[in-house]
Design a protein around this motif. Structure first.
Motif, mmCIF file in Angstrom:
data_model
loop_
_atom_site.group_PDB
_atom_site.id
_atom_site.type_symbol
_atom_site.label_atom_id
_atom_site.label_comp_id
_atom_site.label_asym_id
_atom_site.label_seq_id
_atom_site.Cartn_x
_atom_site.Cartn_y
_atom_site.Cartn_z
ATOM 1 N N ASP A 115 0.820 -1.216 0.000
ATOM 2 C CA ASP A 115 0.000 0.000 0.000
ATOM 3 C C ASP A 115 0.852 1.263 0.000
ATOM 4 O OD1 ASP A 115 -2.862 -0.851 0.198
ATOM 5 O OD2 ASP A 115 -2.101 -1.909 1.948
ATOM 6 N N ARG A 116 2.118 1.138 0.407
ATOM 7 C CA ARG A 116 2.995 2.299 0.506
ATOM 8 C C ARG A 116 4.318 2.026 -0.191
ATOM 9 N NH1 ARG A 116 0.603 1.845 5.516
ATOM 10 N NH2 ARG A 116 2.374 0.659 6.333
ATOM 11 N N GLY A 117 5.043 3.109 -0.442
ATOM 12 C CA GLY A 117 6.354 3.000 -1.065
ATOM 13 C C GLY A 117 7.460 2.991 -0.021
ATOM 14 N N GLU A 125 -7.534 -2.644 -0.414
ATOM 15 C CA GLU A 125 -6.499 -1.749 0.091
ATOM 16 C C GLU A 125 -6.329 -1.958 1.596
ATOM 17 O OE1 GLU A 125 -7.437 2.262 -0.857
ATOM 18 O OE2 GLU A 125 -7.492 1.946 -3.026
ATOM 19 N N ASN A 126 -5.115 -1.622 2.074
ATOM 20 C CA ASN A 126 -4.808 -1.679 3.512
ATOM 21 C C ASN A 126 -5.119 -3.049 4.126
ATOM 22 O OD1 ASN A 126 -4.080 1.130 3.575
ATOM 23 N ND2 ASN A 126 -6.265 1.629 3.590
ATOM 24 N N PHE A 127 -4.846 -4.112 3.365
ATOM 25 C CA PHE A 127 -5.158 -5.450 3.856
ATOM 26 C C PHE A 127 -4.260 -5.849 5.028
ATOM 27 C CE2 PHE A 127 -2.046 -5.887 0.484
ATOM 28 C CZ PHE A 127 -1.117 -6.762 1.027
ATOM 29 N N LYS A 180 -0.568 -0.070 -4.596
ATOM 30 C CA LYS A 180 0.402 -0.034 -5.686
ATOM 31 C C LYS A 180 -0.034 -0.927 -6.848
ATOM 32 C CE LYS A 180 3.217 2.788 -3.648
ATOM 33 N NZ LYS A 180 3.423 4.164 -4.155
ATOM 34 N N ALA A 181 -0.588 -2.088 -6.545
ATOM 35 C CA ALA A 181 -1.081 -2.976 -7.600
ATOM 36 C C ALA A 181 -2.295 -2.369 -8.294
ATOM 37 C CB ALA A 181 -1.438 -4.338 -7.004
ATOM 38 N N ILE A 182 -3.184 -1.763 -7.520
ATOM 39 C CA ILE A 182 -4.380 -1.140 -8.096
ATOM 40 C C ILE A 182 -3.986 0.000 -9.028
ATOM 41 C CG2 ILE A 182 -6.480 0.144 -7.557
ATOM 42 C CD1 ILE A 182 -6.538 -1.419 -4.873
ATOM 43 N N SER A 183 -3.026 0.833 -8.591
ATOM 44 C CA SER A 183 -2.570 1.945 -9.407
ATOM 45 C C SER A 183 -1.868 1.465 -10.681
ATOM 46 C CB SER A 183 -1.623 2.829 -8.586
ATOM 47 O OG SER A 183 -1.077 3.870 -9.371
ATOM 48 N N PHE A 184 -1.107 0.374 -10.569
ATOM 49 C CA PHE A 184 -0.334 -0.137 -11.710
ATOM 50 C C PHE A 184 -1.249 -0.719 -12.781
ATOM 51 C CE2 PHE A 184 2.086 -3.475 -13.901
ATOM 52 C CZ PHE A 184 3.231 -2.778 -14.274
#
Length: 286
Positions: A85-87, A136-138, A119-123
């Motif tokens: 969820d984060r970089g 998200e935020n799993f 990050k996967a959703i955005s990609f």
């Protein structure tokens, strides 16, 4: 004088940044310890479930009827991708996303996606492959109850005979700084005909082979999925811990370099001021 003040401000700014990276490193280290311990424990559970499935299948001589183990004739696959969820975690996200993209391109079937992590959703949001679910935020809500919900959804999707197979892609942690990219088939559940089972052992299976295998298969998928989340979370925290350690080290080097520049310019300024004072005194004397 203003130049010295600018350098001093930069030094203070880098020191604050180093405090943040050191704090993030400590938090990631604590989370890594918790996730890695749980991940290693869950590996043993999966191994035992896999052994039991193979033992029952061998004992039944392959004569069983379990839908979750039967192949499906379809031209579509369901791909589950686990990212973060984060970089600020090095190549953790980019590696799994590149691996997933390559896996989908090399697949002979069309793919549909179930994504975990921002990050996967955005990609994949502009991908041509349909996204049937996103989470998200799993990591914050990770529990067996949450996994049960996802497993039930996957079981229903496979039993609908829409997908030939369901595969999960994730990072498996090896050490704090190294990971493996894993593609694991969840459905259909495969059993190894060459597995080293105790075929001479007399096993009593009740109420029936099909019911026992069906329960074992659901447990195997549940803990395989749970393990994948734990492995990915441990790998992410390990990568973030290493990245923050490197950032803290670089910040320390930058502070040393800026301090050296500051001292040199300050010494040069003092020397200039002393020269002006001496020159002025000599002018007054003469």
């Amino acid at each position: 004088m203003s130049q010295l003040r600018d350098i001093k401000d930069r030094i203070n700014s880098v020191k604050k940044t180093r405090k943040m990276t050191l704090a993030m490193k400590m938090v990631s280290a604590a989370k890594f310890k918790r996730f890695s311990k749980s991940a290693v424990s869950s590996r043993f559970i999966i191994h035992e479930l896999d052994y039991n499935i193979n033992q029952v299948c061998h004992n039944a001589d392959g004569l069983f009827d379990v839908p979750l183990m039967e192949p499906v004739d379809s031209d579509r696959d369901l791909i589950l991708v686990i990212a973060g969820d984060r970089g600020l975690c090095g190549g953790f996200n980019s590696n799994i996303l590149k691996f997933s993209s390559q896996y989908i391109k090399q697949s002979e079937n069309d793919s549909e996606l179930m994504l975990f992590g921002k990050k996967a959703i955005s990609f994949f949001k502009h991908s041509q492959d349909p996204i049937i679910g996103s989470y998200e935020n799993f990591q914050e809500t990770l529990s067996i109850d949450v996994i049960d919900t996802i497993v039930s959804e996957c079981v229903d999707l496979y039993l609908s005979k829409k997908y030939e197979k369901i595969v999960i892609l994730y990072n498996e942690f090896k050490t704090a700084v190294t990971t493996n990219l894993i593609s694991k088939q969840l459905f259909p559940i495969r059993w190894d005909t060459d597995d080293d089972c105790d075929v001479d052992q007399n096993i009593i299976i009740e109420p029936s082979v099909d019911e026992v295998l069906a329960d074992l298969c659901k447990s195997y998928v549940k803990y395989s999925l749970y393990n994948a989340f734990l492995e990915s979370s441990a790998a992410e925290q390990g990568a973030r811990m290493a990245a923050m350690d490197a950032a803290s080290s670089n910040a320390g080097d930058m502070i040393d370099e800026l301090t050296l520049i500051y001292n040199r310019q300050r010494q040069a300024q003092i020397t200039t001021e002393l020269s002006e004072i001496v020159a002025g005194a000599e002018a007054l004397v003469s």
